[in-house]
Design an enzyme around this catalytic site. Structure first.
Site, PDB file in Angstrom:
ATOM      1  N   GLY A   5       0.839  -1.186   0.000  1.00 23.48           N
ATOM      2  CA  GLY A   5       0.000   0.000   0.000  1.00 23.48           C
ATOM      3  C   GLY A   5       0.875   1.237   0.000  1.00 23.48           C
ATOM      4  O   GLY A   5       2.100   1.166   0.141  1.00 23.48           O
TER       5      GLY A   5
ATOM      6  N   GLY B  23       2.912   3.694   1.282  1.00 29.07           N
ATOM      7  CA  GLY B  23       3.571   3.867   2.569  1.00 29.07           C
ATOM      8  C   GLY B  23       4.280   5.190   2.739  1.00 29.07           C
ATOM      9  O   GLY B  23       4.531   5.616   3.870  1.00 29.07           O
TER      10      GLY B  23
ATOM     11  N   LYS C  74       5.436  11.280  -3.420  1.00 27.74           N
ATOM     12  CA  LYS C  74       6.470  10.398  -2.879  1.00 27.74           C
ATOM     13  C   LYS C  74       7.205  11.197  -1.813  1.00 27.74           C
ATOM     14  O   LYS C  74       7.720  12.286  -2.089  1.00 27.74           O
ATOM     15  CB  LYS C  74       7.417   9.977  -4.002  1.00 27.74           C
TER      16      LYS C  74
ATOM     17  N   ASP D 133       9.711   5.830   7.573  1.00 29.06           N
ATOM     18  CA  ASP D 133       9.495   7.215   7.998  1.00 29.06           C
ATOM     19  C   ASP D 133       8.626   8.011   7.022  1.00 29.06           C
ATOM     20  O   ASP D 133       8.306   9.170   7.274  1.00 29.06           O
ATOM     21  CB  ASP D 133      10.826   7.931   8.225  1.00 29.06           C
TER      22      ASP D 133
ATOM     23  N   ARG E  36       4.245  13.545  -8.796  1.00 25.09           N
ATOM     24  CA  ARG E  36       4.300  13.073 -10.182  1.00 25.09           C
ATOM     25  C   ARG E  36       2.907  13.159 -10.808  1.00 25.09           C
ATOM     26  O   ARG E  36       1.888  13.063 -10.126  1.00 25.09           O
ATOM     27  CB  ARG E  36       4.842  11.645 -10.270  1.00 25.09           C
TER      28      ARG E  36
ATOM     29  N   ARG F 254      -2.841  -0.426 -10.027  1.00 24.62           N
ATOM     30  CA  ARG F 254      -1.785  -1.334 -10.459  1.00 24.62           C
ATOM     31  C   ARG F 254      -2.252  -2.780 -10.350  1.00 24.62           C
ATOM     32  O   ARG F 254      -3.329  -3.057  -9.804  1.00 24.62           O
ATOM     33  CB  ARG F 254      -0.532  -1.083  -9.625  1.00 24.62           C
TER      34      ARG F 254
ATOM     35  N   ASP G 246       3.336  -4.478  -7.850  1.00 26.76           N
ATOM     36  CA  ASP G 246       2.796  -3.188  -7.410  1.00 26.76           C
ATOM     37  C   ASP G 246       3.399  -2.028  -8.187  1.00 26.76           C
ATOM     38  O   ASP G 246       2.971  -0.880  -8.004  1.00 26.76           O
ATOM     39  CB  ASP G 246       3.022  -2.999  -5.906  1.00 26.76           C
ATOM     40  N   ASN G 247       4.357  -2.301  -9.058  1.00 21.91           N
ATOM     41  CA  ASN G 247       4.950  -1.251  -9.888  1.00 21.91           C
ATOM     42  C   ASN G 247       4.514  -1.338 -11.352  1.00 21.91           C
ATOM     43  O   ASN G 247       5.099  -0.681 -12.200  1.00 21.91           O
ATOM     44  CB  ASN G 247       6.482  -1.315  -9.821  1.00 21.91           C
TER      45      ASN G 247
END
Length: 477
Positions: free
Chosen positions: A90, A92, A113, A125, A179, A186, A257-258
């Site tokens: 998911g 993150g 991101k 983090d 982006r 996905r 996932d990409n």
């Protein structure tokens, strides 16, 4: 009103419902230093007119865009990472910040991101290193210029935090990236629903994706929606994978996932461009087995598509899905022929001739060891570049007898319509490249000397190449 007439906000993703995302709060950063804004991309969605302060407010503090999502959404998905299933994925360290429609009416996502922790951070983090943000700008810009269907880096803001990372010198500077892409849905989005036996939700997602991202396919016949979507995804993934190969690009992390459901290339971590044509070249230091090496990328994409097929078994037969998968190799090979013709600036002829042409050129590149980015520059347009190529610093490659078959193939080809070798890019005699040494030298300029003009110069060089190749115009058609 700070937005132009091209600003058309949307909230389409919320139609899927809360099973697909979690509303989250962005991180608060101690500083907001604007390092990059992509005005060319911003103009397509009506945001090029923002002042820098307005830009920072939306893309550093994440004040919602009027009419779009009221809160950022961390998207839910699972995925295979290096072929090991991971249900703890998911968004993150990113989220879907907003949705907009571009000047052609296409739905676009503004994804982030490094924007902070979410329920899917898994102890991380939620931050992004400044170097990681710069690398994404460079990858997306270079790929777009080479004709690859890619997400675009829209914004990079340095955030004033010092981050500890085990794989680069620390503490290191932090940033938040935004982006612009056609979708953040996905393969892993489908996998999560399948793992949780959410069959109705899979059907809902199939219908949503077809309606939203594949409207040209029309309304499928009853019972044909999932197979229609799967075939379209296979075709798009094959085409973009072929574009990577002709660009000499190694993504590095081809996990499920990409892989976007639109096929569009995105999420640039340990990417590399080939120094030379090498099937075994890997991008990620942690890819010890070469699973995602240059030559194994097509197989990785096919494997990922098979995982998508598994998610659709409740909606169409195993035989139908297997049949669609079996078409992938030829879809890919045909797309690869087209991608290489485009990379070399020549017209396609017929399937048999195009394949023989591609094999002749790439065989020479592989066996000779010529730098990957040089031959497509020196021989752009085929035979019309012969004099220029034979006067270049690479002439010794082209005077070698081993080049004979490739030269005949190149000289027999017609150049693309409108191609002009009088462009300043070709006159310079040096092809634009994005090798790891180039990236590291650029980072040294930014990090050690705070010379951000170095990034501007590199992006201007990429823009010059894109203008000469006409790639951005063809991608926007």
């Amino acid at each position: 009103m700070p937005f132009s007439h091209a600003f058309h906000p949307a909230t389409d993703h919320t139609r899927l419902g809360k099973l697909f995302y979690d509303a989250v709060e962005p991180a608060s950063f101690p500083a907001h230093i604007l390092r990059y804004r992509n005005n060319r991309a911003a103009a397509t969605v009506g945001m090029d007119t923002l002042t820098d302060e307005e830009w920072i407010d939306h893309f550093g503090r994440f004040t919602p865009l009027p009419g779009s999502l009221p809160h950022p959404l961390a998207l839910r998905y699972h995925g295979h990472q290096f072929r090991q299933y991971n249900p703890d994925l998911g968004d993150g360290r990113g989220f879907l910040f907003a949705q907009l429609r571009d000047d052609k009416g296409r739905l676009l996502d503004l994804g982030t991101k490094g924007s902070g922790r979410t329920p899917w951070s898994r102890g991380g983090d939620g931050r992004l290193t400044l170097k990681g943000g710069v690398r994404e700008i460079l990858a997306a810009s270079m790929l777009e210029a080479l004709g690859v269907e890619t997400s675009r880096a829209l914004s990079l803001i340095e955030t004033g935090e010092n981050l500890e990372r085990h794989d680069e010198p620390s503490p290191t500077r932090s940033a938040v990236l935004v982006r612009l892409s056609h979708s953040h849905i996905r393969i892993g989005t489908f996998q999560r629903l399948a793992a949780n036996a959410e069959t109705d939700a899979i059907g809902q997602l199939v219908a949503y994706v077809l309606e939203t991202y594949y409207p040209q396919l029309g309304v499928p016949a009853e019972g044909e929606a999932a197979l229609t979507l799967f075939k379209a995804v296979c075709q798009n993934v094959a085409r973009v994978g072929a574009q990577w190969m002709a660009a000499g690009f190694v993504h590095g992390v081809l996990n499920t996932d990409n892989i976007a459901i639109t096929g569009e290339s995105f999420d640039y971590g340990p990417w590399r461009f080939l120094p030379r044509f090498d099937q075994n070249f890997t991008a990620a230091y942690f890819d010890q087995t070469g699973l995602y090496s240059y030559g194994r990328q097509p197989g990785a994409l096919l494997w990922n598509l098979a995982r998508l097929a598994e998610c659709l078994l409740e909606f169409c037969s195993h035989e139908a899905l297997t049949g669609a998968l079996s078409d992938f190799p030829e879809l890919y090979e045909t797309a690869l022929d087209a991608a290489w013709c485009r990379r070399l600036g020549v017209m396609q002829e017929n399937p048999e001739a195009d394949r023989a042409f591609r094999h002749a050129v790439t065989l020479f590149m592989e066996t000779s060891g010529i730098p990957f980015h040089c031959l497509p520059f020196d021989w752009y347009g085929g035979g019309i570049s012969a004099q220029r190529a034979l006067a270049s610093d690479r002439a010794h490659f082209y005077n070698d007898p081993s080049f004979s078959d490739a030269r005949k193939a190149l000289e027999a080809r017609r150049p693309l319509p409108g191609l002009s070798l009088d462009h300043p890019y070709f006159a310079g005699g040096v092809p634009c490249n994005m090798l790891i040494t180039t990236v590291e030298d650029l980072w040294t300029s930014l990090n050690d000397r705070n010379d951000w003009q170095a990034l501007d110069r590199k992006l201007a060089e990429i823009d010059l190449m894109a203008d000469a190749l006409g790639t951005r115009e063809s991608l926007s058609d």
